[in-house]
Write a protein that holds these residues in place. Structure first.
Motif: not given
Length: 107
Positions: A69-72, A81-87, A89-99
């Motif tokens: 997440s931090l690298v992205a 680098d690009s970071l679309t809203w879909v990406q 949201c993916g970062v948020a889902l990754v963090i949510g999964g770890v939580l």
């Protein structure tokens, strides 16, 4: 103390990954050395976290998720680098999964 070591492992891994980008395939000496040192420190610190008894699923999950997440985010903010809203949201889902992994564990 264990969580501080894990934060250190994450910071070292992120540093190593960003340095890897600047190493140009390990053709530039200083970024290559920083990348190798960063990854070495990250694994050593992660090992210290595990020795102190943190669950491997939690330790690795937090390490990997926050690292990616931090690298992205750093890539998007500072490296072009690009970071679309879909990406994003993916970062948020990754963090949510770890939580969920951490909060769902027994203490």
């Amino acid at each position: 103390m264990t969580w501080l070591l894990l934060i250190g492992a994450i910071a070292a891994e992120v540093t190593g990954t960003i340095a890897l980008r600047f190493s140009d395939g390990f053709t530039r000496l200083v970024p290559s050395l920083v990348a190798l040192a960063g990854y070495g420190a990250a694994f050593w610190l992660l090992a210290q976290v595990l020795v102190r008894g943190m669950n491997i699923g939690v330790a690795y999950g937090v390490w990997a998720a926050l690292g990616v997440s931090l690298v992205a985010v750093i890539g998007a903010l500072f490296l072009g680098d690009s970071l679309t809203w879909v990406q994003a949201c993916g970062v948020a889902l990754v963090i949510g999964g770890v939580l969920a992994l951490e909060l769902g564990g027994s203490h």
